[in-house]
Design a protein around this motif. Structure first.
Motif, mmCIF file in Angstrom:
data_model
loop_
_atom_site.group_PDB
_atom_site.id
_atom_site.type_symbol
_atom_site.label_atom_id
_atom_site.label_comp_id
_atom_site.label_asym_id
_atom_site.label_seq_id
_atom_site.Cartn_x
_atom_site.Cartn_y
_atom_site.Cartn_z
ATOM 1 N N LEU A 195 64.480 93.134 35.775
ATOM 2 C CA LEU A 195 63.194 92.520 36.064
ATOM 3 C C LEU A 195 63.139 91.073 35.606
ATOM 4 C CD1 LEU A 195 60.154 92.597 36.823
ATOM 5 C CD2 LEU A 195 59.706 93.522 34.539
ATOM 6 N N GLY A 196 63.750 90.777 34.455
ATOM 7 C CA GLY A 196 63.669 89.439 33.903
ATOM 8 C C GLY A 196 64.732 88.479 34.393
ATOM 9 N N VAL A 197 65.586 88.895 35.317
ATOM 10 C CA VAL A 197 66.629 88.009 35.829
ATOM 11 C C VAL A 197 66.095 87.275 37.048
ATOM 12 C CG1 VAL A 197 68.969 87.853 36.746
ATOM 13 C CG2 VAL A 197 68.434 89.517 34.949
ATOM 14 N N VAL A 198 66.010 85.950 36.946
ATOM 15 C CA VAL A 198 65.402 85.158 38.018
ATOM 16 C C VAL A 198 66.379 84.073 38.462
ATOM 17 C CG1 VAL A 198 63.065 85.605 37.216
ATOM 18 C CG2 VAL A 198 64.258 83.594 36.362
ATOM 19 N N ASP A 199 66.405 83.834 39.744
ATOM 20 C CA ASP A 199 67.232 82.769 40.321
ATOM 21 C C ASP A 199 66.414 82.037 41.367
ATOM 22 O OD1 ASP A 199 69.898 83.195 39.033
ATOM 23 O OD2 ASP A 199 69.703 85.152 39.970
ATOM 24 N N GLY A 200 66.016 80.818 41.042
ATOM 25 C CA GLY A 200 65.210 80.025 41.947
ATOM 26 C C GLY A 200 63.734 80.125 41.648
ATOM 27 N N PRO A 201 62.962 79.102 42.041
ATOM 28 C CA PRO A 201 61.531 79.056 41.735
ATOM 29 C C PRO A 201 60.742 80.240 42.292
ATOM 30 C CG PRO A 201 62.305 76.895 42.449
ATOM 31 C CD PRO A 201 63.431 77.856 42.701
ATOM 32 N N GLU A 242 63.484 72.985 38.218
ATOM 33 C CA GLU A 242 62.544 73.561 39.181
ATOM 34 C C GLU A 242 62.108 74.956 38.753
ATOM 35 O OE1 GLU A 242 64.200 73.484 43.068
ATOM 36 O OE2 GLU A 242 64.030 71.299 43.296
ATOM 37 N N GLU A 243 63.043 75.740 38.233
ATOM 38 C CA GLU A 243 62.705 77.079 37.755
ATOM 39 C C GLU A 243 61.763 77.002 36.561
ATOM 40 O OE1 GLU A 243 66.852 79.360 39.038
ATOM 41 O OE2 GLU A 243 66.731 78.216 37.164
ATOM 42 N N LEU A 244 62.057 76.101 35.628
ATOM 43 C CA LEU A 244 61.193 75.936 34.460
ATOM 44 C C LEU A 244 59.777 75.522 34.871
ATOM 45 C CD1 LEU A 244 63.676 74.043 32.118
ATOM 46 C CD2 LEU A 244 62.779 76.344 31.739
ATOM 47 N N LYS A 245 59.680 74.559 35.779
ATOM 48 C CA LYS A 245 58.372 74.096 36.226
ATOM 49 C C LYS A 245 57.588 75.213 36.894
ATOM 50 C CE LYS A 245 56.130 70.687 39.246
ATOM 51 N NZ LYS A 245 56.330 69.586 40.236
ATOM 52 N N ALA A 246 58.267 76.002 37.730
ATOM 53 C CA ALA A 246 57.598 77.092 38.442
ATOM 54 C C ALA A 246 57.074 78.143 37.459
ATOM 55 C CB ALA A 246 58.563 77.730 39.440
ATOM 56 N N ILE A 247 57.878 78.459 36.469
ATOM 57 C CA ILE A 247 57.471 79.459 35.476
ATOM 58 C C ILE A 247 56.257 78.978 34.692
ATOM 59 C CG2 ILE A 247 58.157 80.574 33.318
ATOM 60 C CD1 ILE A 247 61.050 80.633 34.502
#
Length: 448
Positions: A195-201, A242-247
């Motif tokens: 669940l916590g594995v994310v790739d991309g915004p 981009e991922e950090l900003k989206a989160i």
């Protein structure tokens, strides 16, 4: 004989130690009577969590679960029960801002079960509460488990601190929070396993919203690699900008704060620029990192307990650790200590967090304060980091972290002066949470 006169009689006979003996009978009544009467605590010395100053001979008036007044001198409102801590140092219930309350027991991810973790966790939270920590932020645990644990404590089903939980931490594939690192890829797991594995915004946004839906209070991310995870590099930034900003944008839009695991400078600086609320660890931060954190009001949670915990294992029994982890632990831990004192001297806002990994039993949280003082942080400042500052980072200063009217009656006491000997906080003798006494005379009270 009244409660107050009984306290004086015992005090004359036995001195300082008697004050806690008197509270035992009072506390048992308070625990079983469910706040039947108003309570006044006579505090010999008070550290109230609002400043570095201490006060002598103070009365703390408690009604139900909250503090309704703090007065100079020992007063006894009509009909109130007296808890005599006139020989003790009294302070707010402490707050651990980086914990993993489900840790301990089996560390084998293929053989340990969620059922085992649930039983272990109930023991952990009770031990943490009896250590004087009345609030804890859990940053990175199985979502359903920590949410159920939090709700069970809040409903009174089990004793424990007030929990603020992130659920599964967010990490890229192969990053610090990927549970499948160094595992045989033939193993199959449900979607929840990752669940916590994310790739991309888009993936990151979806994960934040899913965690919010499932009851998480905040979001934990891993901007860099870690120490306890095999195969990743703590010095590298693993979540991109981009991922950090989206989160961060998604979490903040949902009223959730973001805590970022980050060891490497690139990950630290990127996470701060993206707007995270705290940096956890901060090992390779430098002057520029501290400047950025001060500009944005970002907190540092240095987690020296975890560094020492895994360092000791790496030195004594490295075979207990996954491949590459021991070498990372031996390299990183000294740098974590250096970062803590550098951040402090630079004026970065800091909060206390242990990051207990389960190598040692839960309930030893105050060791973090000892380690913070050992690197050069003043004892009173370390105390404020686990009370006032921690409450501010939680966003709950109106409820916890200080002894003031309107706050929860989360109150602990110790013999002696912890501003002179911080180790005293490892031997909390009295614990009240929400007006209910859980520990007196150094002993946990019987549960209802």
């Amino acid at each position: 004989m009244t409660t107050k006169s009984l306290g004086k009689s015992f005090g004359k006979a036995f001195g300082r130690q008697a004050m806690f003996a008197v509270t035992t009978a009072i506390a048992f009544g308070a625990a079983s009577a469910a706040h039947a009467k108003d309570v006044v605590i006579h505090a010999g010395t008070l550290i109230d969590g609002t400043s570095t100053a201490t006060r002598s001979k103070v009365s703390i008036i408690v009604k139900d679960e909250r503090i309704v007044g703090v007065q100079d001198g020992f007063v006894t409102p009509a009909g109130a029960e007296v808890i005599d801590l006139s020989g003790a140092t009294v302070l707010p219930g402490m707050i651990d801002m980086h914990n993993h309350v489900t840790g301990g027991g089996s560390r084998d991810r293929l053989r340990g079960t969620v059922e085992q973790a649930a039983y272990q966790s109930s023991w952990n939270v009770n031990a943490i509460l009896n250590a004087g920590f009345t609030s804890v932020r859990d940053v990175g645990g199985a979502t359903e488990l920590v949410v159920a644990l939090r709700d069970s404590i809040n409903s009174g089903l089990i004793p424990g601190p007030r929990l603020t939980v992130s659920g599964n931490g967010l990490s890229p594939t192969g990053g610090h929070g990927d549970p499948t690192n160094h595992m045989d890829p033939r193993w199959q797991r449900t979607n929840d396993w990752k669940l916590g594995v994310v790739d991309g915004p888009v993936s990151a946004i979806r994960a934040v919203r899913e965690l919010h839906k499932r009851g998480a209070n905040l979001i934990k991310i891993a901007a860099s690699g870690g120490v306890a995870s095999p195969g990743d590099d703590p010095a590298l930034q693993l979540l991109n900008d981009e991922e950090l900003k989206a989160i961060v944008e998604t979490a903040h839009s949902l009223g959730m704060k973001v805590a970022s695991h980050a060891h490497g400078k690139a990950g630290i600086d990127a996470a701060v620029k993206a707007g995270v609320d705290s940096i956890e660890h901060g090992t390779y931060a430098d002057a520029e990192s501290y400047r950025l954190m001060k500009e944005r009001g970002t907190y540092m949670v240095p987690t020296l307990f975890a560094g020492q915990e895994i360092y000791d294992v790496a030195v004594s029994t490295p075979d207990k650790l996954p491949p590459t982890v021991a070498d990372k632990a031996i390299s990183v831990t000294p740098k974590m200590r250096k970062n803590a004192i550098n951040a402090y001297r630079a004026g970065v806002k800091m909060a206390m967090g242990t990051d207990q990994l389960g190598w040692r039993p839960h309930g030893e949280n105050a060791r973090e304060l000892e380690y913070m003082v050992a690197v050069g942080i003043k004892p009173i400042d370390a105390i404020l980091m686990t009370t006032r500052n921690a409450a501010d980072l939680l966003g709950k200063s109106g409820d916890v972290g200080s002894i003031q009217a309107g706050r929860f009656a989360d109150i602990v006491a110790v013999d002696g002066d912890p501003t002179q000997d911080i180790k005293l906080l490892q031997s909390v003798r009295f614990v009240m949470k929400g007006g209910k006494v859980y520990k007196a005379d150094g002993k946990p009270l019987p549960l209802d």
